[in-house]
Write a protein that holds these residues in place. Structure first.
Motif, PDB file in Angstrom:
ATOM      1  N   GLU A  62       2.765  27.690   1.436  1.00 27.52           N
ATOM      2  CA  GLU A  62       4.103  27.122   1.188  1.00 27.52           C
ATOM      3  C   GLU A  62       4.136  25.716   1.248  1.00 27.52           C
ATOM      4  O   GLU A  62       3.868  25.106   2.139  1.00 27.52           O
ATOM      5  CB  GLU A  62       5.226  27.846   2.137  1.00 27.52           C
ATOM      6  N   LEU A  63       4.652  25.036   0.237  1.00 24.39           N
ATOM      7  CA  LEU A  63       4.772  23.508   0.336  1.00 24.39           C
ATOM      8  C   LEU A  63       6.274  23.235   0.179  1.00 24.39           C
ATOM      9  O   LEU A  63       6.948  23.640  -0.505  1.00 24.39           O
ATOM     10  CB  LEU A  63       4.105  22.943  -1.100  1.00 24.39           C
ATOM     11  N   GLY A  64       6.504  22.412   1.010  1.00 24.47           N
ATOM     12  CA  GLY A  64       7.953  21.958   1.462  1.00 24.47           C
ATOM     13  C   GLY A  64       8.292  20.852   0.337  1.00 24.47           C
ATOM     14  O   GLY A  64       7.472  19.911   0.162  1.00 24.47           O
ATOM     15  N   CYS A  65       9.703  20.614  -0.064  1.00 25.72           N
ATOM     16  CA  CYS A  65      10.088  19.570  -0.764  1.00 25.72           C
ATOM     17  C   CYS A  65      11.518  19.434  -0.530  1.00 25.72           C
ATOM     18  O   CYS A  65      12.270  20.540  -0.528  1.00 25.72           O
ATOM     19  CB  CYS A  65      10.034  20.162  -2.442  1.00 25.72           C
ATOM     20  N   ASN A  66      11.770  18.276  -0.114  1.00 22.78           N
ATOM     21  CA  ASN A  66      13.473  17.924   0.156  1.00 22.78           C
ATOM     22  C   ASN A  66      13.779  16.689  -0.575  1.00 22.78           C
ATOM     23  O   ASN A  66      12.799  15.944  -1.002  1.00 22.78           O
ATOM     24  CB  ASN A  66      13.448  17.706   1.597  1.00 22.78           C
ATOM     25  N   TYR A  67      14.937  16.662  -1.009  1.00 20.87           N
ATOM     26  CA  TYR A  67      15.264  15.445  -1.996  1.00 20.87           C
ATOM     27  C   TYR A  67      16.426  14.782  -1.280  1.00 20.87           C
ATOM     28  O   TYR A  67      17.423  15.582  -0.704  1.00 20.87           O
ATOM     29  CB  TYR A  67      15.554  15.924  -3.126  1.00 20.87           C
ATOM     30  N   SER A  68      16.944  13.717  -1.633  1.00 24.06           N
ATOM     31  CA  SER A  68      18.025  12.985  -1.201  1.00 24.06           C
ATOM     32  C   SER A  68      19.021  12.773  -2.214  1.00 24.06           C
ATOM     33  O   SER A  68      18.466  11.674  -2.966  1.00 24.06           O
ATOM     34  CB  SER A  68      17.896  12.144  -0.256  1.00 24.06           C
ATOM     35  N   GLN A  92      17.751   8.539  -5.804  1.00 24.62           N
ATOM     36  CA  GLN A  92      17.087   9.671  -5.185  1.00 24.62           C
ATOM     37  C   GLN A  92      15.765   9.491  -4.855  1.00 24.62           C
ATOM     38  O   GLN A  92      14.851   8.848  -5.444  1.00 24.62           O
ATOM     39  CB  GLN A  92      17.319  11.095  -6.124  1.00 24.62           C
ATOM     40  N   SER A  93      15.400  10.247  -3.756  1.00 22.68           N
ATOM     41  CA  SER A  93      13.951  10.165  -3.193  1.00 22.68           C
ATOM     42  C   SER A  93      13.607  11.554  -2.732  1.00 22.68           C
ATOM     43  O   SER A  93      14.485  12.649  -2.681  1.00 22.68           O
ATOM     44  CB  SER A  93      14.017   9.388  -2.169  1.00 22.68           C
ATOM     45  N   VAL A  94      12.320  12.083  -2.817  1.00 25.06           N
ATOM     46  CA  VAL A  94      11.656  13.130  -2.653  1.00 25.06           C
ATOM     47  C   VAL A  94      10.636  13.230  -1.646  1.00 25.06           C
ATOM     48  O   VAL A  94       9.975  12.192  -1.602  1.00 25.06           O
ATOM     49  CB  VAL A  94      11.198  13.591  -4.038  1.00 25.06           C
ATOM     50  N   SER A  95      10.773  14.074  -0.655  1.00 30.17           N
ATOM     51  CA  SER A  95       9.868  13.965   0.566  1.00 30.17           C
ATOM     52  C   SER A  95       9.074  15.360   0.504  1.00 30.17           C
ATOM     53  O   SER A  95       9.368  16.385   0.200  1.00 30.17           O
ATOM     54  CB  SER A  95      10.771  14.021   1.755  1.00 30.17           C
ATOM     55  N   GLN A  96       7.732  15.249   0.568  1.00 31.68           N
ATOM     56  CA  GLN A  96       6.705  16.245   0.801  1.00 31.68           C
ATOM     57  C   GLN A  96       5.878  16.019   2.015  1.00 31.68           C
ATOM     58  O   GLN A  96       5.456  14.959   1.987  1.00 31.68           O
ATOM     59  CB  GLN A  96       5.588  16.348  -0.623  1.00 31.68           C
ATOM     60  N   HIS A  97       5.761  17.150   2.648  1.00 28.77           N
ATOM     61  CA  HIS A  97       5.091  16.957   4.035  1.00 28.77           C
ATOM     62  C   HIS A  97       4.015  17.520   3.901  1.00 28.77           C
ATOM     63  O   HIS A  97       3.538  18.226   3.027  1.00 28.77           O
ATOM     64  CB  HIS A  97       6.087  17.581   5.097  1.00 28.77           C
TER      65      HIS A  97
END
Lengths: 116, 113
Positions: B20-26, B2-7
């Motif tokens: 608001e802080l975004g977090c997306n995971y794969s 898994q990986s986690v993206s924060q922009h």
């Protein structure tokens, strides 16, 4: 207060000179972790102990070793530090009971390693 | 893995502004999601976590996060920030049966009084 303690907070070593970082916990947790965090990067898991069972991450270099002589203590040994090993090293613990993947991890303050 | 993206690694805002802080995971399977916070000079500590139930999770200090499975996201929000919210915020993920936390790179948040 129950906590995760790391010593020393700052460590300076010479290129190739072995160094040991220590972590202790008063939480009586089953699991202890070591993370490496380089500047502006995410913490990266190096390995963890579930009780006495050692679990190494596949991409952790052989230069990094760990010992857990008892529940409370865990050590990170860097056998021959290179310049690229300069980083913050974080120790963490978790209860490690049934639903381990939902465990909260409790972090120590970290040891900042400088390699000259 | 898994990986986690924060922009938006660096966020600067004024007190009382919304955050608001975004977090997306794969990862396509069951995940457990965490937000950790590191205040200046302090250790990483848990802000909130989600593993089941209501996808809107409330944490400490007025923070909340919403798990949107279809978007693989777990965004952190606070309606009105304070100067004391200045910190680095990390999103992290574990997968079912696995205690390996995969962290994002973090968001450095500075709140101006």
């Amino acid at each position: 207060d129950a906590m995760v303690i790391q010593n020393p907070r700052y460590q300076v070593t010479q290129f190739g000179k072995p160094v040991t970082l220590s972590c202790s916990q008063t939480l009586n947790h089953n699991v202890m972790y070591w993370y490496q965090q380089k500047s502006s990067q995410a913490p990266k898991l190096l390995f963890h102990y579930y009780d006495k069972d050692f679990n190494n991450e596949a991409d952790t270099p052989d230069n990094f070793q760990s010992r857990r002589p008892n529940t409370s203590f865990c050590f990170l040994d860097i056998r021959s530090p290179g310049l690229g090993d300069a980083a913050m090293y974080l120790c963490a613990t978790s209860r490690g009971e049934r639903t381990i993947s939902t465990d909260t991890q409790y972090f120590g303050p970290g040891t900042r390693l400088t390699v000259l | 893995a898994q990986s986690v993206s924060q922009h938006n690694h660096h966020v600067i805002l004024s007190e009382a502004a919304s955050l608001e802080l975004g977090c997306n995971y794969s990862y396509g399977g069951t995940v457990n999601l965490f937000w950790y916070v590191q205040y200046p000079g302090q250790h990483l500590q848990l802000l909130l976590k989600y593993f089941s139930g209501d996808p809107l999770v409330k944490g400490i200090k007025g923070f909340e996060a919403e798990f949107i499975k279809s978007k693989f996201s777990f965004n952190l929000r606070k309606p009105s920030v304070q100067w004391s919210d200045t910190a680095e915020y990390f999103c992290a993920v574990t997968t079912y049966g696995n205690n390996r936390l995969a962290f994002g790179k973090g968001n450095q948040v500075v709140v101006i009084p």
